[in-house]
Each structure stands twice: as structure tokens, then as C-alpha cells.
Design a protein around this motif. Structure first.
Motif, PDB file in Angstrom:
ATOM      1  N   ARG A 176     -32.266  37.783 -70.193  1.00  0.00           N
ATOM      2  CA  ARG A 176     -31.688  39.136 -70.299  1.00  0.00           C
ATOM      3  C   ARG A 176     -32.305  39.929 -71.440  1.00  0.00           C
ATOM      4  O   ARG A 176     -32.202  41.152 -71.473  1.00  0.00           O
ATOM      5  CB  ARG A 176     -30.166  39.041 -70.490  1.00  0.00           C
ATOM      6  CG  ARG A 176     -29.431  38.654 -69.202  1.00  0.00           C
ATOM      7  CD  ARG A 176     -27.933  38.507 -69.433  1.00  0.00           C
ATOM      8  NE  ARG A 176     -27.326  39.720 -69.918  1.00  0.00           N
ATOM      9  CZ  ARG A 176     -26.905  40.720 -69.140  1.00  0.00           C
ATOM     10  NH1 ARG A 176     -27.022  40.634 -67.832  1.00  0.00           N
ATOM     11  NH2 ARG A 176     -26.359  41.792 -69.674  1.00  0.00           N
ATOM     12  N   ASP A 177     -32.955  39.214 -72.367  1.00  0.00           N
ATOM     13  CA  ASP A 177     -33.606  39.875 -73.507  1.00  0.00           C
ATOM     14  C   ASP A 177     -34.991  39.254 -73.694  1.00  0.00           C
ATOM     15  O   ASP A 177     -35.102  38.061 -73.979  1.00  0.00           O
ATOM     16  CB  ASP A 177     -32.759  39.677 -74.768  1.00  0.00           C
ATOM     17  CG  ASP A 177     -33.287  40.470 -75.961  1.00  0.00           C
ATOM     18  OD1 ASP A 177     -34.455  40.923 -75.914  1.00  0.00           O
ATOM     19  OD2 ASP A 177     -32.557  40.617 -76.947  1.00  0.00           O
ATOM     20  N   ARG A 178     -36.032  40.055 -73.555  1.00  0.00           N
ATOM     21  CA  ARG A 178     -37.388  39.518 -73.643  1.00  0.00           C
ATOM     22  C   ARG A 178     -37.737  39.031 -75.046  1.00  0.00           C
ATOM     23  O   ARG A 178     -38.792  38.418 -75.255  1.00  0.00           O
ATOM     24  CB  ARG A 178     -38.426  40.523 -73.141  1.00  0.00           C
ATOM     25  CG  ARG A 178     -38.564  41.784 -73.936  1.00  0.00           C
ATOM     26  CD  ARG A 178     -39.736  42.643 -73.404  1.00  0.00           C
ATOM     27  NE  ARG A 178     -39.663  42.870 -71.967  1.00  0.00           N
ATOM     28  CZ  ARG A 178     -40.651  42.566 -71.134  1.00  0.00           C
ATOM     29  NH1 ARG A 178     -41.766  42.016 -71.578  1.00  0.00           N
ATOM     30  NH2 ARG A 178     -40.535  42.805 -69.851  1.00  0.00           N
ATOM     31  N   ALA A 179     -36.840  39.254 -76.001  1.00  0.00           N
ATOM     32  CA  ALA A 179     -37.052  38.696 -77.339  1.00  0.00           C
ATOM     33  C   ALA A 179     -36.944  37.165 -77.296  1.00  0.00           C
ATOM     34  O   ALA A 179     -37.449  36.470 -78.177  1.00  0.00           O
ATOM     35  CB  ALA A 179     -36.037  39.270 -78.319  1.00  0.00           C
ATOM     36  N   VAL A 204     -24.213  34.546 -68.764  1.00  0.00           N
ATOM     37  CA  VAL A 204     -25.269  33.672 -69.280  1.00  0.00           C
ATOM     38  C   VAL A 204     -26.454  34.530 -69.707  1.00  0.00           C
ATOM     39  O   VAL A 204     -26.641  35.655 -69.223  1.00  0.00           O
ATOM     40  CB  VAL A 204     -25.732  32.634 -68.227  1.00  0.00           C
ATOM     41  CG1 VAL A 204     -24.588  31.689 -67.854  1.00  0.00           C
ATOM     42  CG2 VAL A 204     -26.297  33.307 -66.987  1.00  0.00           C
ATOM     43  N   ASP A 205     -27.231  33.999 -70.643  1.00  0.00           N
ATOM     44  CA  ASP A 205     -28.397  34.720 -71.159  1.00  0.00           C
ATOM     45  C   ASP A 205     -29.662  34.422 -70.373  1.00  0.00           C
ATOM     46  O   ASP A 205     -30.591  35.231 -70.339  1.00  0.00           O
ATOM     47  CB  ASP A 205     -28.637  34.325 -72.630  1.00  0.00           C
ATOM     48  CG  ASP A 205     -27.399  34.491 -73.489  1.00  0.00           C
ATOM     49  OD1 ASP A 205     -26.957  35.647 -73.650  1.00  0.00           O
ATOM     50  OD2 ASP A 205     -26.870  33.476 -73.987  1.00  0.00           O
ATOM     51  N   ILE A 206     -29.688  33.233 -69.771  1.00  0.00           N
ATOM     52  CA  ILE A 206     -30.902  32.756 -69.102  1.00  0.00           C
ATOM     53  C   ILE A 206     -30.531  32.088 -67.783  1.00  0.00           C
ATOM     54  O   ILE A 206     -29.506  31.405 -67.685  1.00  0.00           O
ATOM     55  CB  ILE A 206     -31.646  31.725 -69.987  1.00  0.00           C
ATOM     56  CG1 ILE A 206     -31.977  32.333 -71.367  1.00  0.00           C
ATOM     57  CG2 ILE A 206     -32.914  31.221 -69.309  1.00  0.00           C
ATOM     58  CD1 ILE A 206     -32.503  31.318 -72.375  1.00  0.00           C
ATOM     59  N   TYR A 216     -32.416  42.407 -60.854  1.00  0.00           N
ATOM     60  CA  TYR A 216     -32.855  43.487 -61.752  1.00  0.00           C
ATOM     61  C   TYR A 216     -31.682  44.025 -62.568  1.00  0.00           C
ATOM     62  O   TYR A 216     -31.866  44.573 -63.650  1.00  0.00           O
ATOM     63  CB  TYR A 216     -33.522  44.617 -60.958  1.00  0.00           C
ATOM     64  CG  TYR A 216     -32.762  45.034 -59.712  1.00  0.00           C
ATOM     65  CD1 TYR A 216     -31.696  45.937 -59.775  1.00  0.00           C
ATOM     66  CD2 TYR A 216     -33.096  44.495 -58.470  1.00  0.00           C
ATOM     67  CE1 TYR A 216     -31.002  46.301 -58.636  1.00  0.00           C
ATOM     68  CE2 TYR A 216     -32.399  44.859 -57.323  1.00  0.00           C
ATOM     69  CZ  TYR A 216     -31.356  45.758 -57.413  1.00  0.00           C
ATOM     70  OH  TYR A 216     -30.658  46.102 -56.277  1.00  0.00           O
ATOM     71  N   LYS A 217     -30.462  43.824 -62.058  1.00  0.00           N
ATOM     72  CA  LYS A 217     -29.280  44.270 -62.811  1.00  0.00           C
ATOM     73  C   LYS A 217     -29.125  43.449 -64.082  1.00  0.00           C
ATOM     74  O   LYS A 217     -28.749  43.969 -65.138  1.00  0.00           O
ATOM     75  CB  LYS A 217     -28.023  44.137 -61.950  1.00  0.00           C
ATOM     76  CG  LYS A 217     -27.962  45.114 -60.781  1.00  0.00           C
ATOM     77  CD  LYS A 217     -26.672  44.940 -59.984  1.00  0.00           C
ATOM     78  CE  LYS A 217     -26.595  45.948 -58.846  1.00  0.00           C
ATOM     79  NZ  LYS A 217     -25.357  45.762 -58.029  1.00  0.00           N
ATOM     80  N   GLY A 218     -29.392  42.152 -63.981  1.00  0.00           N
ATOM     81  CA  GLY A 218     -29.300  41.288 -65.152  1.00  0.00           C
ATOM     82  C   GLY A 218     -30.441  41.515 -66.126  1.00  0.00           C
ATOM     83  O   GLY A 218     -30.269  41.423 -67.344  1.00  0.00           O
ATOM     84  N   LEU A 219     -31.615  41.825 -65.588  1.00  0.00           N
ATOM     85  CA  LEU A 219     -32.777  42.073 -66.451  1.00  0.00           C
ATOM     86  C   LEU A 219     -32.627  43.383 -67.211  1.00  0.00           C
ATOM     87  O   LEU A 219     -33.048  43.481 -68.376  1.00  0.00           O
ATOM     88  CB  LEU A 219     -34.055  42.106 -65.602  1.00  0.00           C
ATOM     89  CG  LEU A 219     -34.471  40.783 -64.958  1.00  0.00           C
ATOM     90  CD1 LEU A 219     -35.620  41.010 -63.979  1.00  0.00           C
ATOM     91  CD2 LEU A 219     -34.877  39.761 -66.011  1.00  0.00           C
ATOM     92  N   GLY A 220     -32.025  44.384 -66.570  1.00  0.00           N
ATOM     93  CA  GLY A 220     -31.817  45.675 -67.226  1.00  0.00           C
ATOM     94  C   GLY A 220     -33.117  46.245 -67.760  1.00  0.00           C
ATOM     95  O   GLY A 220     -34.172  46.148 -67.133  1.00  0.00           O
ATOM     96  N   THR A 221     -33.047  46.821 -68.953  1.00  0.00           N
ATOM     97  CA  THR A 221     -34.242  47.416 -69.571  1.00  0.00           C
ATOM     98  C   THR A 221     -34.892  46.490 -70.594  1.00  0.00           C
ATOM     99  O   THR A 221     -36.014  46.732 -71.032  1.00  0.00           O
ATOM    100  CB  THR A 221     -33.867  48.734 -70.287  1.00  0.00           C
ATOM    101  OG1 THR A 221     -32.834  48.473 -71.257  1.00  0.00           O
ATOM    102  CG2 THR A 221     -33.352  49.762 -69.288  1.00  0.00           C
ATOM    103  N   LYS A 222     -34.192  45.399 -70.953  1.00  0.00           N
ATOM    104  CA  LYS A 222     -34.731  44.507 -71.987  1.00  0.00           C
ATOM    105  C   LYS A 222     -35.142  43.134 -71.468  1.00  0.00           C
ATOM    106  O   LYS A 222     -35.781  42.366 -72.185  1.00  0.00           O
ATOM    107  CB  LYS A 222     -33.679  44.309 -73.094  1.00  0.00           C
ATOM    108  CG  LYS A 222     -33.305  45.564 -73.857  1.00  0.00           C
ATOM    109  CD  LYS A 222     -32.552  45.229 -75.141  1.00  0.00           C
ATOM    110  CE  LYS A 222     -31.277  44.459 -74.879  1.00  0.00           C
ATOM    111  NZ  LYS A 222     -30.558  44.133 -76.141  1.00  0.00           N
TER     112      LYS A 222
END
Length: 328
Positions: free
Chosen positions: A142-145, A194-196, A210-216
Motif C-alpha cells: 500500500r506504500d511504495r516506501a 493489511v499493508d501487504i 488499484y483501490k488498495g494501491l491508491g496513489t502511494k
């Protein structure tokens, strides 16, 4: 009267020979889904093998497997992960990091569809009548960081509740496994529980990931597992030789299945993909190998299948370090 009796007997024999086999097919979309559509084509071809398949759609894979186990289904179409309970050898294809590419998987399925593998397809009252690709499973974050193994520590990761190897792997990362099933693991990702999550490209559009991926969010361009589907039958309820004919037919359909998978992956917007560094890929590969070896020792994976998969990997890359050792 003498003429009538033989005629009745012949009629009864013909009726018995034409008796239908109930084939229970898991498709998350149900009877309108693509998997069920393929099952319809399969049923038409199966008529030429002397079978008369009555298809039944299931949107809950667990129920399909349980109905098959209880004898309510003569055959079933489920994922390899769920099918492992019926044939551990075939079910171990879906082991972490063991099948690096679609070329490797095609070779695996070719080997298992050959007559020399026929005995391995049988396990007690069950027979694997076909193995087909469902696509590589990728890490969705959910966060590409979260772009490394270390950064996964402490994060919540959805794992399938019936596949204990997934929970083991997540714990080794220092992350928190969240028990899920095929019907809700993507929903948990989309709503932030969940994050992953690990999922194939073919799940992206129908499950609106794509809803879970969002913009980040991002998808690691690095396959962890090659997911497969299994057709499993009770051979005593099918014509002699049905399983071998079925495996050969399913093998012939691989190019079509792979095109479908490739189209699904190509349809994912490039902005979501995240390329890992060479160093991180090496870390992942080592981690997956260590986990696979340990889980084989613990009985999660079949040792004979692990040996076969290693031989196939070394066929494609004889210079790999693993080809010079006996760890696996």
C-alpha cells in the motif's frame, strides 16, 4: 418377451455408461467467470473421452474442496495451494521461489503430463487430471516506501489460512501474518486491514486492487511463486485413461492460458510497478531458498518435487550457485 428382456438390458447398460460425472469448478465470479467458461470447453472435449461432465460453479473454494472430499463431486477444479491436500507432490509446485519464470513452469507441466509421471499423479483415491498456470504472484504494498525486506518488518501481511507455509514465511520477515482466504484477502488489502498482499496479475482488475494501491502503492516486479490450478478427479468414477487424456489436453491449452495471464499483467498501469535493485533481488532469492529448504524439512513441501524443480532451474541456468551444492 425374449426379445424385450435383452433390449431392456442393453438400454440399462447404455444408461449406466452415459451416467454423468459431477465436476465442481471454483471460480471467484461463479458461472459467469472465465474459469467456468474454460470448464465448459473442457466438458465438450471430455465427451470424446467417454465422460459426460455436469459442471457446478463454486465461488467458495473451500466448499468446493470439501464437497469433493465428501464424494459429492467426482472431479474438482481448484488452486494448487488448496489441491496440495489431495496430492502433495503436485501441490508443491506452488512453493516459494521454486519456479522463477513461465518458461520454467511450462517445462514442469510438460514433465508431469508425460506418461512417465502417471504414477505420481495418483494418490490413493485421487488423480491429478490437469495442471494449468494462474500466473506469477507478486508483492503488492500500500506504500511504495516498503521497498525492501527490512521495511516489511512489523507490517501486516495477508496469508491464506489453510497454507501454513505462508504464515511461516511472514514470521521470518518479522512481519505480522493476518489469516485470510481467497474470497477476502484482496478486500483486506483494499480497505487497509493489511499493508501487504501477494497476488497474481490476473487478480488486479476483477478484485479492483488499484483501490488498495491508491496513489502511494506499488507492485514488486519480482515473482515469489508461480500459482497453478489443478483438475483433480476420483478416477474410479471416470472412463479408463481419462486422466492421461485430460493432462495432455490441458497441456495443449497452456499457450492460451499464458496469453491471458500476460494480457492481464500488461494491462496493469506501468506506474504501479516497482523494480527492485539487484542486491534486493539477491536477498529475496536467498531468503526464499532458505525458507523453501526449511519448509521441505518440516513437511510443508514434497522433497521429490523440490528435487525436480531444482533440476529444471539448473537446466535453464547451470551456472547458478545452487547447481553446485546439495542443499536442496
Amino acid at each position: 418377451m425374449k426379445k424385450i428382456i435383452p433390449a431392456l438390458l442393453l438400454s440399462a447398460a447404455a444408461s449406466t455408461g452415459a451416467q454423468a460425472q459431477t465436476f465442481c469448478m471454483y471460480d471467484p465470479v461463479g458461472a459467469q467467470g472465465s474459469a467456468f467458461a474454460l470448464a465448459k470447453d473442457y466438458a465438450l472435449v471430455a465427451k470424446s473421452w467417454g465422460a459426460n461432465l455436469e459442471l457446478k460453479a463454486y465461488t467458495d473454494e473451500r466448499v468446493a474442496a470439501e464437497d469433493f472430499k465428501a464424494g459429492q463431486c467426482d472431479g474438482v477444479g481448484i488452486t494448487g495451494l488448496r489441491g496440495r491436500q489431495f496430492n502433495a507432490y503436485v501441490g508443491s509446485i506452488d512453493s516459494i521461489g521454486a519456479v522463477p519464470s513461465y518458461d520454467h513452469l511450462r517445462t514442469v507441466i510438460q514433465v508431469l503430463a508425460a506418461p512417465a509421471s502417471e504414477k505420481a499423479m495418483l494418490n490413493g483415491q485421487y488423480e491429478v487430471a490437469g495442471i494449468f498456470p494462474l500466473g506469477a504472484a507478486y508483492v503488492f504494498v500500500r506504500d511504495r516506501a516498503i521497498d525492501s525486506i527490512e521495511k516489511a518488518a512489523g507490517k501486516k501481511i495477508a496469508v491464506l489460512d489453510f497454507d501454513k507455509s505462508q504464515a511461516r514465511m511472514v514470521q521470518q520477515l518479522g512481519a505480522q501474518p493476518v489469516a485470510s482466504d481467497i474470497t477476502n484477502f484482496t478486500a483486506k488489502f483494499n480497505n487497509g486491514q493489511v499493508d501487504i498482499v501477494v497476488a497474481p496479475g490476473i487478480a488486479f482488475k476483477p478484485f479492483e486492487m488499484y483501490k488498495g494501491l491508491g496513489t502511494k502503492g506499488a507492485i514488486y516486479r519480482f515473482p515469489l511463486v508461480q500459482l497453478t490450478g489443478n483438475l483433480i478427479i476420483r478416477p474410479d468414477r471416470f472412463p479408463e485413461g481419462f486422466g492421461a487424456k485430460s493432462r495432455k489436453y490441458i497441456l495443449s491449452q497452456m499457450p492460451t492460458a499464458q496469453r491471458t495471464i500476460q494480457q492481464a499483467e500488461d494491462g496493469i498501469d506501468e506506474k504501479y510497478w516497482l523494480d527492485l535493485t539487484a542486491a534486493d533481488k539477491a536477498k529475496y532469492t536467498l531468503m526464499m531458498t532458505e525458507a523453501r529448504v526449511q519448509m521441505t524439512k518440516d513437511g510443508f513441501y514434497d522433497k521429490k518435487m523440490m528435487n525436480l524443480l531444482k533440476k529444471i532451474r539448473c537446466k535453464y541456468n547451470a551456472a547458478a550457485a545452487e547447481c553446485a551444492n546439495n542443499i536442496e
